[in-house]
Design a protein around this motif. Sequence first.
Motif, PDB file in Angstrom:
ATOM      1  N   PRO A  30      64.912  40.876   4.875  1.00  0.00           N
ATOM      2  CA  PRO A  30      65.650  41.985   5.716  1.00  0.00           C
ATOM      3  C   PRO A  30      64.520  42.976   6.848  1.00  0.00           C
ATOM      4  O   PRO A  30      63.753  43.180   6.753  1.00  0.00           O
ATOM      5  CB  PRO A  30      66.797  43.268   5.313  1.00  0.00           C
ATOM      6  N   PRO A  31      65.271  42.173   7.904  1.00  0.00           N
ATOM      7  CA  PRO A  31      64.067  43.630   8.714  1.00  0.00           C
ATOM      8  C   PRO A  31      63.869  45.043   8.526  1.00  0.00           C
ATOM      9  O   PRO A  31      65.186  44.978   7.540  1.00  0.00           O
ATOM     10  CB  PRO A  31      65.325  43.201  10.135  1.00  0.00           C
ATOM     11  N   LEU A  32      63.558  45.542   9.419  1.00  0.00           N
ATOM     12  CA  LEU A  32      63.583  47.212   8.964  1.00  0.00           C
ATOM     13  C   LEU A  32      64.532  47.941   9.460  1.00  0.00           C
ATOM     14  O   LEU A  32      65.527  49.300   8.833  1.00  0.00           O
ATOM     15  CB  LEU A  32      62.405  48.048   9.640  1.00  0.00           C
ATOM     16  N   SER A  33      65.147  47.009  10.850  1.00  0.00           N
ATOM     17  CA  SER A  33      66.971  47.507  11.349  1.00  0.00           C
ATOM     18  C   SER A  33      68.116  47.645   9.781  1.00  0.00           C
ATOM     19  O   SER A  33      68.341  48.935   9.968  1.00  0.00           O
ATOM     20  CB  SER A  33      66.998  47.232  12.793  1.00  0.00           C
ATOM     21  N   VAL A  34      68.091  46.961   9.070  1.00  0.00           N
ATOM     22  CA  VAL A  34      68.517  46.634   8.630  1.00  0.00           C
ATOM     23  C   VAL A  34      68.382  47.877   7.300  1.00  0.00           C
ATOM     24  O   VAL A  34      69.239  48.691   6.914  1.00  0.00           O
ATOM     25  CB  VAL A  34      69.022  45.580   7.897  1.00  0.00           C
ATOM     26  N   LEU A  35      66.620  47.306   6.724  1.00  0.00           N
ATOM     27  CA  LEU A  35      66.677  48.154   5.969  1.00  0.00           C
ATOM     28  C   LEU A  35      66.986  49.980   5.776  1.00  0.00           C
ATOM     29  O   LEU A  35      67.141  50.635   4.767  1.00  0.00           O
ATOM     30  CB  LEU A  35      65.148  48.440   4.859  1.00  0.00           C
ATOM     31  N   LEU A  36      66.794  50.862   7.272  1.00  0.00           N
ATOM     32  CA  LEU A  36      67.066  51.909   6.974  1.00  0.00           C
ATOM     33  C   LEU A  36      68.639  52.138   7.269  1.00  0.00           C
ATOM     34  O   LEU A  36      68.747  53.155   6.592  1.00  0.00           O
ATOM     35  CB  LEU A  36      66.552  52.066   8.154  1.00  0.00           C
ATOM     36  N   ARG A  37      69.121  50.903   7.216  1.00  0.00           N
ATOM     37  CA  ARG A  37      71.092  51.855   7.184  1.00  0.00           C
ATOM     38  C   ARG A  37      71.255  51.280   5.489  1.00  0.00           C
ATOM     39  O   ARG A  37      72.010  52.349   5.080  1.00  0.00           O
ATOM     40  CB  ARG A  37      71.263  50.767   8.007  1.00  0.00           C
ATOM     41  N   ARG A  38      70.265  49.896   5.032  1.00  0.00           N
ATOM     42  CA  ARG A  38      70.706  50.100   3.427  1.00  0.00           C
ATOM     43  C   ARG A  38      69.844  50.299   2.528  1.00  0.00           C
ATOM     44  O   ARG A  38      69.249  48.826   2.255  1.00  0.00           O
ATOM     45  CB  ARG A  38      71.180  48.658   3.642  1.00  0.00           C
ATOM     46  N   PRO A  39      69.436  51.080   2.270  1.00  0.00           N
ATOM     47  CA  PRO A  39      67.858  51.411   1.823  1.00  0.00           C
ATOM     48  C   PRO A  39      68.625  50.541   0.084  1.00  0.00           C
ATOM     49  O   PRO A  39      67.531  49.945  -0.211  1.00  0.00           O
ATOM     50  CB  PRO A  39      67.721  52.679   1.708  1.00  0.00           C
ATOM     51  N   ASP A  40      69.321  50.531   0.087  1.00  0.00           N
ATOM     52  CA  ASP A  40      69.804  50.100  -1.484  1.00  0.00           C
ATOM     53  C   ASP A  40      69.003  48.224  -1.413  1.00  0.00           C
ATOM     54  O   ASP A  40      68.938  47.905  -2.241  1.00  0.00           O
ATOM     55  CB  ASP A  40      71.007  50.095  -2.311  1.00  0.00           C
ATOM     56  N   LEU A  41      68.788  47.797  -0.477  1.00  0.00           N
ATOM     57  CA  LEU A  41      68.350  46.137  -0.431  1.00  0.00           C
ATOM     58  C   LEU A  41      67.075  46.160  -0.581  1.00  0.00           C
ATOM     59  O   LEU A  41      66.221  45.377  -0.484  1.00  0.00           O
ATOM     60  CB  LEU A  41      68.674  45.837   1.203  1.00  0.00           C
ATOM     61  N   ARG A  42      66.231  47.037  -0.304  1.00  0.00           N
ATOM     62  CA  ARG A  42      64.855  47.035  -0.571  1.00  0.00           C
ATOM     63  C   ARG A  42      64.963  46.876  -1.787  1.00  0.00           C
ATOM     64  O   ARG A  42      63.369  46.427  -2.532  1.00  0.00           O
ATOM     65  CB  ARG A  42      64.363  48.673  -0.327  1.00  0.00           C
ATOM     66  N   HIS A  43      65.146  46.903  -3.300  1.00  0.00           N
ATOM     67  CA  HIS A  43      65.448  47.287  -4.695  1.00  0.00           C
ATOM     68  C   HIS A  43      65.871  45.557  -4.977  1.00  0.00           C
ATOM     69  O   HIS A  43      65.473  45.453  -6.168  1.00  0.00           O
ATOM     70  CB  HIS A  43      65.850  48.245  -5.005  1.00  0.00           C
ATOM     71  N   ILE A  44      66.104  44.883  -4.151  1.00  0.00           N
ATOM     72  CA  ILE A  44      66.475  43.825  -4.625  1.00  0.00           C
ATOM     73  C   ILE A  44      65.615  42.647  -4.643  1.00  0.00           C
ATOM     74  O   ILE A  44      64.717  42.628  -3.995  1.00  0.00           O
ATOM     75  CB  ILE A  44      67.918  42.337  -4.225  1.00  0.00           C
ATOM     76  N   SER A  45      65.893  42.052  -6.212  1.00  0.00           N
ATOM     77  CA  SER A  45      64.470  41.467  -6.843  1.00  0.00           C
ATOM     78  C   SER A  45      63.752  40.187  -5.469  1.00  0.00           C
ATOM     79  O   SER A  45      62.526  39.764  -4.876  1.00  0.00           O
ATOM     80  CB  SER A  45      64.700  40.793  -7.473  1.00  0.00           C
ATOM     81  N   SER A  46      64.666  39.781  -4.945  1.00  0.00           N
ATOM     82  CA  SER A  46      64.311  38.894  -3.730  1.00  0.00           C
ATOM     83  C   SER A  46      64.184  39.069  -2.738  1.00  0.00           C
ATOM     84  O   SER A  46      63.615  38.228  -1.706  1.00  0.00           O
ATOM     85  CB  SER A  46      66.143  37.887  -4.009  1.00  0.00           C
ATOM     86  N   ASN A  47      64.631  40.618  -2.332  1.00  0.00           N
ATOM     87  CA  ASN A  47      63.977  40.812  -1.131  1.00  0.00           C
ATOM     88  C   ASN A  47      62.600  41.367  -1.298  1.00  0.00           C
ATOM     89  O   ASN A  47      61.926  41.541   0.060  1.00  0.00           O
ATOM     90  CB  ASN A  47      64.842  41.727  -0.803  1.00  0.00           C
ATOM     91  N   ILE A  48      61.838  41.293  -2.253  1.00  0.00           N
ATOM     92  CA  ILE A  48      60.929  41.874  -2.469  1.00  0.00           C
ATOM     93  C   ILE A  48      59.582  40.633  -2.307  1.00  0.00           C
ATOM     94  O   ILE A  48      58.419  40.730  -2.427  1.00  0.00           O
ATOM     95  CB  ILE A  48      60.741  42.362  -3.729  1.00  0.00           C
ATOM     96  N   SER A  49      60.092  39.736  -3.187  1.00  0.00           N
ATOM     97  CA  SER A  49      59.350  38.739  -3.138  1.00  0.00           C
ATOM     98  C   SER A  49      60.012  37.098  -3.168  1.00  0.00           C
ATOM     99  O   SER A  49      60.982  36.991  -3.891  1.00  0.00           O
ATOM    100  CB  SER A  49      58.897  38.730  -4.947  1.00  0.00           C
ATOM    101  N   ASN A  50      59.539  36.061  -2.505  1.00  0.00           N
ATOM    102  CA  ASN A  50      59.579  35.201  -2.145  1.00  0.00           C
ATOM    103  C   ASN A  50      60.356  33.713  -3.637  1.00  0.00           C
ATOM    104  O   ASN A  50      60.651  33.007  -4.049  1.00  0.00           O
ATOM    105  CB  ASN A  50      59.344  34.405  -1.408  1.00  0.00           C
ATOM    106  N   HIS A  51      59.556  34.831  -5.009  1.00  0.00           N
ATOM    107  CA  HIS A  51      59.483  34.307  -5.652  1.00  0.00           C
ATOM    108  C   HIS A  51      59.741  34.762  -7.576  1.00  0.00           C
ATOM    109  O   HIS A  51      59.384  34.882  -8.955  1.00  0.00           O
ATOM    110  CB  HIS A  51      57.794  33.280  -6.367  1.00  0.00           C
ATOM    111  N   SER A  52      60.519  35.602  -7.334  1.00  0.00           N
ATOM    112  CA  SER A  52      61.142  36.145  -7.713  1.00  0.00           C
ATOM    113  C   SER A  52      61.775  35.869  -8.942  1.00  0.00           C
ATOM    114  O   SER A  52      62.306  34.774  -8.989  1.00  0.00           O
ATOM    115  CB  SER A  52      62.206  37.642  -7.491  1.00  0.00           C
TER     116      SER A  52
END
Length: 917
Positions: A30-52
């Motif tokens: 997700p782009p930064l604009s989305v992460l600013l509005r949805r900080p919970d998305l930065r903790h989802i495993s697939s958003n951290i790594s493409n091989h989660s």
Amino acid sequence: MEEYSFAHSSALDFPVNVRIGSLEGHHTPPPLSVLLRRPDLRHISSNISNHSDLYVTVQLWADSKPLTVPVQTAYRSFTKVRSWNEWLELPITISTLPLSSQLAITVWDLSPTDGNGARGHAIPFGGTTISLFDKENTLQKGRQKCRLHRHKAADGFSSTTTPAVRPRRRQRGVDGTSNNHAPTPEEDELERLEKLFKKHEMGEIPRVDWLDNLVFRTLEKKRQEVEASANRASKNARSDSEAEKSNADFDALEERTNREWDNEDEKFTLIIDFPRFDFPIVFTDHEYSPPPISTLMPPSSSGTINLKPPPEVQLGPGIDGTGTALDEDENAPPLIRIYDPEVGVKENPAESKHRRLVRSQRTGVLDRDLKPNAKIRDELNSIMLYGPTEELKSEEKDLVWKFRHHLTRDKRALTKFVKSVAWQDQNEARQAVQLLPKWTEIDVDDALELLGPTFDNPAVRAYAVDRLRESDDDELLLYLLQLVQALKFEKISSEADDGSTHDSSLARFLITRATKNLMLGNFLHWYLMVECDDRSPDQKDKHRKLFAKVEYDFMAELMQTSEGPERRKTLLRQGELVTILSKISKEIRFSREDRPRKAQRLKKYLADPRNDLMTFDPPLPLPLDPTVSIIGCYPEEAMVFKSSLFPLLIHLKTSDGKKYPVIFKTGDDLRQDQLVIQIISLMDRLLRKENLDLKLSPYRILATSANAGAVQFVPSMSLAAASAKYRGSILAYLKANNPDDKAHLGVRKETMDTYVKSCAGYCVITYLLGVGDRHLDNLLLAPDGHFFHADFGYILGRDPKPFAPAMKLCKEMVEGMGGSSSQHYADFKSYCFTAYTTLRKSSNLILNLFALMVDANIPDIKIEPDKAVLKVRERFHLEMSEEEAIRGFEQLIGDSVGSWAPVVIDTLHNMMQGLRA
């Protein structure tokens, strides 16, 4: 070609297995604009790594209900690609799967925060639902590519929102707003190549490594181009749409951004594998026994059970019974059909009231003296002309009942009257039984109809038996085969301890007459023994017990007569003879020797004193023909025929010093041939009654068990052999055996007359019986000019060869008469017309005989027992006048002579016979 075969799903007691392969697709963080509005998305495993780390759960559903608990994959640590390659076993067997079974497969992502559809620390990465059976009700097998629906857990509902297969996209509407765009030609081609690629994986397309590698590289390049093109089109369409939304409603766009982020460009595919089987697995459900019939069913006493149609569900307009209604809603629930045990069984109160109002229950003088007017009399006459296969309408039944006293003078009316009676009404049934003795004497054909399966009232059947008592033994012998089958429709308890059949008028009649006549007793015994010996699935156990009981009572009553012990001993000796011949036939048939050695073995067996076949003392009545007494055999003249079953030809020595050649074979059920010969004998008698002797020579056939029997051997030559010996000329064969220089065509007049008449007789009879598989090897000609048919393995219109003519009249037969322009051929056609019109007058008798055989284990009858009588009736063309029938038969003769199909069939048959030789 290999024979196509398949397996039933109900036979597979194996658990359901599915292999979870790999996950294909690219995830865009997700782009930064989305992460600013949805900080919970930065903790989802697939958003951290493409091989989660992801895991998969599988659950079986059917009819919107889960059938098993979920099973899941083990932990996998991914480095480059998300690949599990793990087989999951579900706690259910394939044999118990319903047709609507489908797997709900969900790929789970890890998140420490709660989210939509979360289960603990897991949220749906995507889900897919795939059916276990395809549209052809065949179990899915091999590799499957399942579309993954992002951020959705798979549901197993009948109208699932996560289908594994992408639905066909529709064309854009005229306004350009509502429908998706139609698939491009490139997408269609890609879909076709994917199907071929799957067939290649399944081994259905041969592998060529160097060519496969070229195709795979081209296919991968094509797929990338199509996906890139689709992504660009999707981005352009979405950017245009979002631009319009931003100008029109900024708040709505902001609300969409605040919702859980969903990137529509992401297309994930989950690769799974089902087990592969050698044969297709077709769905078969467990067949439950029919639901119990209502105990309120009225007592039946005349066979009205089968007159009402079976219960059925009437669907409303616009409903096809598959779950779709008028609005064509694909998600509409399926219709549920409910069985009502009273429909078609319990008496309809409306019909009962109608009958009481329309049918007078009076028994007074007015009812007895009621006479029809001219119009009604014409209606009754038309009803009396109905054949045995025609059902009466409700109004016609009421009319017959109303004028029942008037109709007692018409012998044709009794069968119609019995069909018109409501036998469940005790008052009406009592009146009908009281009226039977007052009826004028009926014909034998009507008596046989009353012994059929649709009449079970004891008084009616007893009345029919009383009519048969007036027939002499020779006439009764013509119907004996059918009368034995009619015992199945009698009320004989097969479980009685005393073995008595006194409750059956037909059984007592047959036993009484058989004890007084040697011929009747002989054939009744063998007909009963064959039915007792038949242990095929088509022969019910209760019927075997019934025939065994009749045989026991016959033997018991036979022993009460003065000649009974000696006749019983004769029947036992006949059984011993048949047993010995059956044993010899089986040993010769299964021995791995050539035919000459088999013949030598046969002669040795016949001459062996241990088999006791050289001399019979006292003389033994031949089972095949009790009028012939045999005293031994001629072993040196025995022969084994060239056939797959290797029939035996044995020359028996008669008491008057003559030879009686008999063919005995095992491994073949001769009851169908026996039936055809019996009908031919009956038709010959009917024609002779009309002073028309067509020189028919029906040889004798007797089935001695369900897979063995004896056949009278008539010295003759097949038309194929005669044509080969006399250079294709049947006329030359007749000249060689019956020369007369003064006669026309050089053949004795009596011989040519016999040949022409017998050709006409057999052409008409084999057409009426629908005898098939006619070729020159089973058309036989005796030296004295008698023409006849053999081998009746196909009747009632069945034929193993395509385009077979309705009647066998080949050019060789016509050439034997001197050609189509000769006077003999004109006489032949004249005999055909006379025979056809004569037999049409006795059609009811012939149809009733076939009706009594509907439950017999005759191959060509049991295929469609409800249509056997109709197939014979069609060939009589009773709807035509006599002139129309003659014109139609003349056309049939012309078509048979000019048809090219028999020539091709005979040529192919000769080629096959040559290859076998």
